[in-house]
Design an enzyme around this catalytic site. Structure first.
Site, short mmCIF file in Angstrom:
data_model
loop_
_atom_site.label_atom_id
_atom_site.label_comp_id
_atom_site.label_asym_id
_atom_site.label_seq_id
_atom_site.Cartn_x
_atom_site.Cartn_y
_atom_site.Cartn_z
N LYS A 169 0.78 -1.25 -0.05
CA LYS A 169 0.02 0.06 -0.03
C LYS A 169 0.91 1.32 -0.15
CE LYS A 169 -1.64 2.85 2.78
NZ LYS A 169 -1.71 4.17 1.85
N GLY A 206 -4.29 0.00 4.56
CA GLY A 206 -3.01 0.02 5.48
C GLY A 206 -3.52 -0.75 6.80
N GLU A 244 10.45 1.49 9.87
CA GLU A 244 11.47 2.72 9.44
C GLU A 244 10.68 4.03 9.78
OE1 GLU A 244 14.48 1.95 8.92
OE2 GLU A 244 14.48 -0.24 7.89
N CYS A 278 13.54 11.40 6.34
CA CYS A 278 14.02 11.06 7.75
C CYS A 278 15.30 10.88 8.20
CB CYS A 278 13.42 9.47 7.80
SG CYS A 278 13.97 8.45 6.50
N GLU A 378 10.60 16.12 14.67
CA GLU A 378 10.92 15.84 13.33
C GLU A 378 9.96 17.24 12.58
OE1 GLU A 378 9.73 12.61 10.99
OE2 GLU A 378 11.71 12.30 10.57
P1 NAD Z 1 2.55 8.48 7.59
O1 NAD Z 1 3.09 7.72 8.87
O2 NAD Z 1 1.38 9.32 7.71
O3 NAD Z 1 2.05 7.54 6.37
C1 NAD Z 1 3.03 6.57 5.69
C2 NAD Z 1 2.10 5.44 5.20
O4 NAD Z 1 1.23 4.94 6.27
C3 NAD Z 1 1.25 6.02 4.23
O5 NAD Z 1 0.96 5.01 3.29
C4 NAD Z 1 -0.41 6.08 5.03
O6 NAD Z 1 -1.20 5.88 4.24
C5 NAD Z 1 -0.07 4.83 6.00
N1 NAD Z 1 -0.82 4.80 7.11
C6 NAD Z 1 -1.53 5.73 7.64
N2 NAD Z 1 -2.49 5.63 8.69
C7 NAD Z 1 -2.08 4.08 8.98
C8 NAD Z 1 -2.64 3.23 9.57
N3 NAD Z 1 -3.62 3.58 10.57
N4 NAD Z 1 -2.67 2.03 9.31
C9 NAD Z 1 -1.71 1.64 8.50
N5 NAD Z 1 -1.10 2.50 7.58
C10 NAD Z 1 -1.36 3.77 7.72
O7 NAD Z 1 4.05 9.18 7.04
P2 NAD Z 1 4.08 9.99 5.80
O8 NAD Z 1 3.48 11.32 6.15
O9 NAD Z 1 3.45 9.73 4.57
O10 NAD Z 1 5.53 10.32 5.61
C11 NAD Z 1 6.47 11.19 6.60
C12 NAD Z 1 6.87 10.18 7.71
O11 NAD Z 1 7.80 9.11 7.12
C13 NAD Z 1 8.00 10.99 8.49
O12 NAD Z 1 7.80 10.98 9.71
C14 NAD Z 1 9.39 10.34 8.18
O13 NAD Z 1 10.48 10.49 9.08
C15 NAD Z 1 9.03 8.81 7.77
N6 NAD Z 1 10.02 8.28 6.99
C16 NAD Z 1 10.72 7.42 7.42
C17 NAD Z 1 11.90 6.94 6.67
C18 NAD Z 1 12.67 5.84 7.21
O14 NAD Z 1 13.19 4.91 6.53
N7 NAD Z 1 12.92 5.69 8.67
C19 NAD Z 1 12.00 7.28 5.36
C20 NAD Z 1 10.96 7.81 4.87
C21 NAD Z 1 10.07 8.49 5.75
#
Ligand code: NAD
Length: 471
Positions: A169, A206, A244, A278, A378
């Site tokens: 997803k 998700g 991650e 990140c 962050e």
């Molecule tokens: P997010 O956590 O809002 O969303 C990530 C994914 O999770 C999306 O596909 C979203 O639809 C899904 N999601 C949201 N709610 C969910 C739920 N209840 N159950 C299952 N899935 C769900 O993050 P974002 O805004 O898309 O991305 C930014 C964040 O990602 C930042 O905090 C960043 O640090 C993190 N990030 C981490 C890494 C890493 O490798 N450590 C890399 C890139 C981004």
């Protein structure tokens, strides 16, 4: 206007059961450029069922067959690098400085995993036992918007190497990029159901992946808050997880650093991927006695990080992905001012000359205390905090004084000394003097930056279960 109205299940592009529509935007212009029809729980279940059907045969494929598949996947993605780059620039606003790395990386990650697979021994002797590493079962991947094509590719590559099938997803904000990638992946002609990709909301598709009993493992990249939610939901069926999550990377300029190289490198690490990374080194730790010259150099260096339309190859900082993300970053810039940090460069509002698009000024605060919110939370935008340290002991203490522990940066002249300092940093990766990414090394975080590792052997083993056979 693009209309993305298909999901990819069981080797076919099919119309989802879900009917909810979401809008897609070009963040450089704020214009709507498309719509995506979102899958629902039923689509998530159909994808899981397809992956479950495909698992028994796929998990028995030989190493050589899986290596061939990975090579094939790499070549179909390589063949479409210009289209994928265009999709990422238009829908996400990625500057060319980032797509030049990110898109070829999405193609090469399949070859990197093929190499890991080639060298990996699935069977070993331990005492009197034979230990066999076995594919874990159906995996689910959930990915964010900030490097959509790369995250889908790396998680898929690892699943194929391990012999697991997967449901994916992607972020609902990345549907044009996802579609361009899935068209490539489809051409690789993998067996039906080996990978399935369902656009949908996090709390719908998700959440279904995180809860479904037929999913053995969830690999998630995204925010720490959602990662915790997935861990809690997955606990009911004791799912294995790789998380991650976020970061607040220390970007440490050591006493003996040559500022001519250290400052440009520290800024690249801080502002990478328009700050929506990140792994960004967002806390610049600088020795107090060199602070004046460091601030001068940072200000001069930051002027080279021009914000603007990613179509311009000189642009280093693209727009924030959405209005919501723009507002969030702006609110942190306001917060920094309220918290008493001083502005070295940038500040609230758009960069000069840009009157539309979700552009933020590359911003650096100095005189920042590590206990303020801009130093602890962050921001996920091009906003850096300069924090002074008196000696290296204090630098290490400040670096580790965070809930995160993803990636740290050291800039200095004495390599042996920096290796010794690296041992004392509580994080998954330490990058010395701007060293390039190493796809064979593990990637992931300590503390609230996550659980588990991706890439290389550690990533592969996250998709395997050890089985001991005693005879
Ligand atoms: P997010 O956590 O809002 O969303 C990530 C994914 O999770 C999306 O596909 C979203 O639809 C899904 N999601 C949201 N709610 C969910 C739920 N209840 N159950 C299952 N899935 C769900 O993050 P974002 O805004 O898309 O991305 C930014 C964040 O990602 C930042 O905090 C960043 O640090 C993190 N990030 C981490 C890494 C890493 O490798 N450590 C890399 C890139 C981004």
């Amino acid at each position: 206007m693009r209309q993305i109205d298909k999901v990819y299940i069981d080797g076919e592009f099919t119309t989802p059961h879900g009917t909810e529509m979401a809008s897609l935007f070009n963040p450089s212009t704020e214009e709507q450029i498309g719509t995506v029809r979102l899958g629902d729980e039923q689509d998530a279940q159909a994808a899981i069922a397809a992956a479950k059907r495909a698992f028994p045969a796929f998990s028995r494929k030989s190493k050589a067959e899986r290596i061939e598949m990975l090579q094939h996947l790499s070549s179909v993605v390589s063949a479409r690098i210009p289209d994928l780059t265009q999709a990422m620039a238009t829908e996400y606003g990625a500057p060319q400085a980032f797509t030049r790395f990110a898109i070829p990386h999405a193609a090469s990650i399949f070859l990197d995993m093929a190499k890991v697979l080639e060298d990996y021994d699935f069977e070993r002797r331990m005492g009197s036992a034979t230990v066999r590493m076995q594919p874990i079962g159906v995996a689910a991947a959930i990915t964010p918007w900030n490097s959509n094509i790369g995250f889908i590719s790396s998680k898929l590559a690892t699943a194929i190497a391990a012999g697991t099938t997967i449901v994916i997803k992607p972020s609902e904000m990345s549907a044009i990029q996802t579609h361009a990638l899935v068209e490539c992946l489809h051409e690789a002609g993998l067996p039906k159901g080996v990978f399935n990709i369902v656009n949908g909301r996090g709390d719908v598709v998700g959440a279904e992946f995180a809860r479904h009993p037929d999913i053995a493992k969830v690999t998630f990249t995204g925010s720490t808050a959602v990662g915790k939610n997935i861990l809690r939901t997955g606990a009911d069926s004791l799912k294995r997880v790789t998380l991650e999550l976020g970061g607040k990377g220390p970007n440490i300029i050591l006493d003996d650093a040559d500022l001519n190289t250290a400052i440009p490198a520290a800024l690249r690490m801080g502002f990478m991927n328009s700050g929506q990374a990140c792994i960004a080194g967002t806390r610049i730790l600088a020795p107090a006695h060199r602070m004046d010259e460091i601030l001068v150099q940072l200000k001069l260096g930051a002027a080279l990080f021009r914000a603007g339309d990613p179509a311009d190859p000189q642009v280093m900082i693209g727009p924030m992905v959405s209005r919501k993300q723009y507002d969030r970053v702006q609110s942190y810039i306001e917060l920094g001012l309220q918290e008493g940090a001083k502005l070295l460069t940038g500040g609230p509002g758009r960069p000069e000359g840009l009157d539309r698009g979700w552009f933020t000024q590359p911003t650096i605060f100095f005189d920042v205390r590590n206990d303020t919110r801009i130093a602890r939370e962050e921001i996920f935008g091009p906003v850096l905090s300069v924090i002074a340290y008196r000696d290296e002991e204090e630098a290490i203490a400040i670096a580790n004084d965070t809930q995160y522990g993803l990636q740290a940066y050291l800039h200095g002249s004495d390599m042996a000394h920096m290796h010794a300092l690296a041992e004392r940093l509580d994080c998954g990766r330490v990058v010395i003097n701007g060293a390039p990414h190493e796809p064979l090394a593990p990637f992931g975080g300590f503390k609230q930056s996550g659980i588990g590792r991706e890439y290389g052997v550690f990533g592969l083993e996250g998709f395997l279960e050890p089985k001991a056979i005693l005879s």
